[in-house]
Design an enzyme around this catalytic site. Sequence first.
Site, PDB file in Angstrom:
ATOM      1  N   LYS A 101       0.879  -1.162   0.000  1.00 40.18           N
ATOM      2  CA  LYS A 101       0.000   0.000   0.000  1.00 40.18           C
ATOM      3  C   LYS A 101       0.917   1.212   0.000  1.00 40.18           C
ATOM      4  O   LYS A 101       1.593   1.496   0.989  1.00 40.18           O
ATOM      5  CB  LYS A 101      -0.921   0.019   1.222  1.00 40.18           C
ATOM      6  CG  LYS A 101      -1.895   1.168   1.167  1.00 40.18           C
ATOM      7  CD  LYS A 101      -2.552   1.470   2.489  1.00 40.18           C
ATOM      8  CE  LYS A 101      -3.079   2.893   2.448  1.00 40.18           C
ATOM      9  NZ  LYS A 101      -3.484   3.379   3.764  1.00 40.18           N
ATOM     10  N   GLY A 115     -10.823   8.786   5.553  1.00 41.00           N
ATOM     11  CA  GLY A 115     -11.949   9.697   5.669  1.00 41.00           C
ATOM     12  C   GLY A 115     -13.199   9.101   6.280  1.00 41.00           C
ATOM     13  O   GLY A 115     -14.066   9.838   6.752  1.00 41.00           O
TER      14      GLY A 115
END
Lengths: 266, 78
Positions: free
Chosen positions: A100, A188
Site C-alpha cells: 500500500k 476519511g
Amino acid sequence: MSSVSDPFRIAGRQLGSRLILGTGGFANHDLLAQACREAEAELCTVALRRLDPAARGSILDVLDEVGVDVLPNTAGCFTARDAVMTARLAREAFGTDWIKLEVIGDDRTLLPDAVELLAAAEELVDDGFTVLPYTTDDPVLARRLEDVGCAAVMPLGSPIGSGMGMCNPYNLSIIIERAGVPVILDAGVGTASDAALAMELGCDAVLCASAISRAHDPVAMAKAIRLGVQAGRLARGAGRIPRRRYAQASTPEQGMPAFEVPGIPQ
Amino acid sequence: MNATISDEPDVNVTINGEPRRLQAGATVASVVEMLDVSPGARGVAVALDGEVVTRSRWPQTRLHDGSLVEVVVAIQGG
C-alpha cells in the site's frame, strides 16, 4: 446479481471481504484482534519502523492468530525514494510484493504528493510489486496511476483520520466510472454510513483504520462498518431510485373513496 | 602481537540512528543478534547504506566505518 458474498479481485487474487482494516490507532493488540475478527477482514495494513528492543509481542503473531494477511504500507514517507526503499524492506520482512503505497506531501493534511507518488508507483511496478496507491480524489491522477500499472487505486474520501466521509463524491464517481482496476476508498470514513455511501457509489472496497480503532467501542464499530460495507454493496447492486425534486406517491390514487355528499355543504 | 586479537581497527557505525562502536568484522547478523532479535524472527528487515540486505546475506555482510544500519520491524499502522 451482486450479493454481500460476491468476491472481487486485485491483481488476480480473490478477496471475499470488501473491508480492509488499517491497524493504526488500536490501544493494544487484544483490541486489534477482536476488531479484526468482527470486521471479518482478510487484509490488514502494517507499517515498518525501527526495531524497539523494549517492545513486547509482534503484530504479525496477532494477525496470524486471527488468520488475516498482511498488507504492508509506506506510511510516513515523504519522497518516492523513501517509499521505494520502505517497500523493498517490507518485501524482505513480510515476503509479499503487495504494497500500500503512501507518499505524503504535507504533514498537517497528510495529503498525497502526486508527483512523488506517481514516480514511486512506476518504480515499484517495474520492480515487480503489486502496488495499491493511496491517492487524492483526482480522476486524472487515478488514471495515471492505473496507466503505470497499479493493481488498484485508493482515493481518499477526506484526509486521514478526519472522519469527514467523502468530501467529493462527484470526483470519486468519475474515478469509479473510468477505472479499469478496483477502487478502494481509503481515508476519511468516520462511521458506518460513510462506508455504506462509498460502496453505494460503486467502490469495490473500503479501507478503514481510525474510524474503528479510535471509536469509543472499536469492536462494535468494526461490526457496524462491516455491515455498512455490505449494505452499501447490496444497495449498489439493487439499484437506487433516481432523485427527484417533487414527490411521487407510493400509494395509488385509483379507488379512493369519496366522502363528499352532493348538495350538503361541507 | 597476540594472534587472537584482530589488528583491524574497530568500526564506527550508526544503528537505527544511534552511533555505535563495533569490533572489526562485525556483520549484519551480529548487529541483529546484538538487538536481541532471534535468528528466525519474522517480520524483520535490514537496510545497510540504503540497500536492503536479504536475510541469507546477513552473516557475510560486514559493516565498515561509517555504515548506516536500519533494522525495522512491523508495527501497527495505516
